[in-house]
Motif scaffolding. Structure first.
Motif, short mmCIF file in Angstrom:
data_model
loop_
_atom_site.label_atom_id
_atom_site.label_comp_id
_atom_site.label_asym_id
_atom_site.label_seq_id
_atom_site.Cartn_x
_atom_site.Cartn_y
_atom_site.Cartn_z
N ARG A 7 79.38 56.95 29.73
CA ARG A 7 79.88 57.93 30.70
C ARG A 7 78.81 58.97 31.04
O ARG A 7 78.67 59.35 32.19
CB ARG A 7 81.14 58.60 30.15
N ALA A 8 78.05 59.38 30.03
CA ALA A 8 77.01 60.38 30.27
C ALA A 8 75.88 59.85 31.13
O ALA A 8 75.22 60.60 31.84
CB ALA A 8 76.46 60.87 28.93
N LEU A 9 75.65 58.52 31.07
CA LEU A 9 74.52 57.91 31.77
C LEU A 9 74.93 57.22 33.07
O LEU A 9 74.11 56.54 33.69
CB LEU A 9 73.82 56.91 30.86
N ALA A 10 76.18 57.39 33.49
CA ALA A 10 76.69 56.66 34.65
C ALA A 10 75.87 56.88 35.91
O ALA A 10 75.74 55.97 36.74
CB ALA A 10 78.15 57.04 34.90
N SER A 11 75.30 58.04 36.08
CA SER A 11 74.53 58.34 37.29
C SER A 11 73.08 58.69 36.97
O SER A 11 72.42 59.39 37.72
CB SER A 11 75.18 59.49 38.07
N CYS A 12 72.60 58.20 35.82
CA CYS A 12 71.24 58.54 35.37
C CYS A 12 70.42 57.27 35.21
O CYS A 12 70.86 56.16 35.46
CB CYS A 12 71.30 59.29 34.04
N ASP A 13 69.17 57.46 34.81
CA ASP A 13 68.28 56.41 34.44
C ASP A 13 68.12 56.52 32.92
O ASP A 13 67.97 57.63 32.43
CB ASP A 13 66.91 56.65 35.12
N PRO A 14 68.21 55.47 32.15
CA PRO A 14 68.08 54.05 32.47
C PRO A 14 69.36 53.42 33.00
O PRO A 14 70.45 53.97 32.84
CB PRO A 14 67.73 53.44 31.10
N PRO A 15 69.24 52.22 33.63
CA PRO A 15 70.42 51.52 34.14
C PRO A 15 71.30 51.03 32.99
O PRO A 15 70.80 50.46 32.02
CB PRO A 15 69.83 50.35 34.92
N HIS A 26 65.09 60.37 26.84
CA HIS A 26 64.91 61.50 25.93
C HIS A 26 64.88 62.84 26.65
O HIS A 26 65.01 63.88 25.99
CB HIS A 26 63.63 61.30 25.11
N ALA A 27 64.68 62.82 27.96
CA ALA A 27 64.67 64.06 28.74
C ALA A 27 66.07 64.45 29.24
O ALA A 27 66.25 65.54 29.77
CB ALA A 27 63.72 63.92 29.93
N ILE A 28 67.05 63.56 29.08
CA ILE A 28 68.41 63.82 29.54
C ILE A 28 69.17 64.63 28.48
O ILE A 28 69.08 64.34 27.28
CB ILE A 28 69.16 62.49 29.81
N THR A 29 69.91 65.62 28.92
CA THR A 29 70.72 66.42 28.00
C THR A 29 71.81 65.53 27.39
O THR A 29 72.59 64.92 28.13
CB THR A 29 71.37 67.60 28.72
N PRO A 30 71.87 65.42 26.08
CA PRO A 30 72.88 64.55 25.46
C PRO A 30 74.28 65.13 25.62
O PRO A 30 74.45 66.36 25.67
CB PRO A 30 72.46 64.50 23.99
N PRO A 31 75.29 64.28 25.67
CA PRO A 31 76.66 64.78 25.79
C PRO A 31 77.10 65.45 24.49
O PRO A 31 76.61 65.13 23.41
CB PRO A 31 77.48 63.51 26.06
N ARG A 32 78.05 66.36 24.62
CA ARG A 32 78.61 66.98 23.44
C ARG A 32 79.33 65.92 22.60
O ARG A 32 79.81 64.93 23.12
CB ARG A 32 79.62 68.07 23.84
#
Length: 237
Positions: free
Chosen positions: A38-46, A91-97
């Motif tokens: 859910r946290a990566l749904a609109s991010c990279d990586p695919p 690693h640059a993406i803010t991790p979900p709570r």
């Protein structure tokens, strides 16, 4: 169907669409995978798209590409290089709570020594910070077409942890099949080689414990032999 420690994974048809159904044994791993996807749904990586989530099971999109552990050696190296660049972006993406914390390396070292594993230079390197980590970034969990990464799957071990620890785990594991992979991945990521190598013994100990507890016996025997021949000139525990 693919069976594993987490349960089973299979392709199913759902309203005329081919999807992946993943059944999970451990509720924490199930919830972690859902949280990460859910946290990566609109991010990279695919990553796969979540279609339906039920207790103990996840239904997600079937991603294109072949696993990097099933392709030709040079194609695998190209994919690993591309994956290291993706890993840096993760690693640059803010991790979900509520994402789990990193593995306890002090406990890994203690368990390894108590189990009588081959001597290794075991110490915990200085921290490089805390990042969104996949937890099992390997050629078995990366899909690609002609060396271009199309998906990263199996997020049940995602956690907040040291980015260099994760890079080192991925590079060390990849180098067991092809020694060229370690430097290739570290350079593609843009990290300090010595800092990444400093984690290698901990990954070796962690894998040894896994094989000691879960097998198969031939893998355990092979790894034990490898660790008895750990590179000369490194202090052992």
């Amino acid at each position: 169907m693919r069976q594993g420690a987490v349960g089973s994974v299979r392709v199913v048809e759902h309203y005329g669409r081919a999807l992946v159904e993943k059944r999970m044994i451990d509720p924490l791993r199930h919830d972690t995978e859902v949280l990460a996807l859910r946290a990566l749904a609109s991010c990279d990586p695919p990553v796969p798209e979540l279609v339906e989530v039920e207790p103990g099971s996840i239904l997600m999109s079937l991603m294109p590409g072949e696993r990097l552990d099933s392709v030709a050696p040079q194609v695998r190296l190209n994919g690993l290089r591309a994956s290291a660049r993706l890993l840096r972006r993760l690693h640059a993406i803010t991790p979900p709570r509520d994402l789990p914390r990193a593995p306890n390396d002090a406990a890994i070292i203690r368990r390894y020594r108590d189990a009588g594993g081959p001597p290794l230079p075991l110490s915990i390197p200085p921290s490089a910070g805390s990042s969104f980590c996949h937890g099992d970034w390997s050629d078995a969990n990366i899909l690609a077409i002609d060396g271009a990464v199309t998906a990263v799957v199996d997020w049940e071990s995602a956690h907040v942890g040291d980015p260099l620890r994760e890079l080192s785990r991925a590079a060390w594991a990849a180098s067991r099949k092809d020694p060229r992979a370690f430097a290739l991945m570290v350079e593609a990521y843009g990290a300090d080689m010595a800092g990444v190598r400093a984690w290698s013994a901990i990954h070796a100990a962690e894998l040894w414990l896994w094989f000691a507890e879960a097998g198969p016996p031939e893998y355990f025997e092979q790894l034990t032999l490898e660790l008895k021949n750990w590179p000369a000139g490194q202090a052992a525990n």
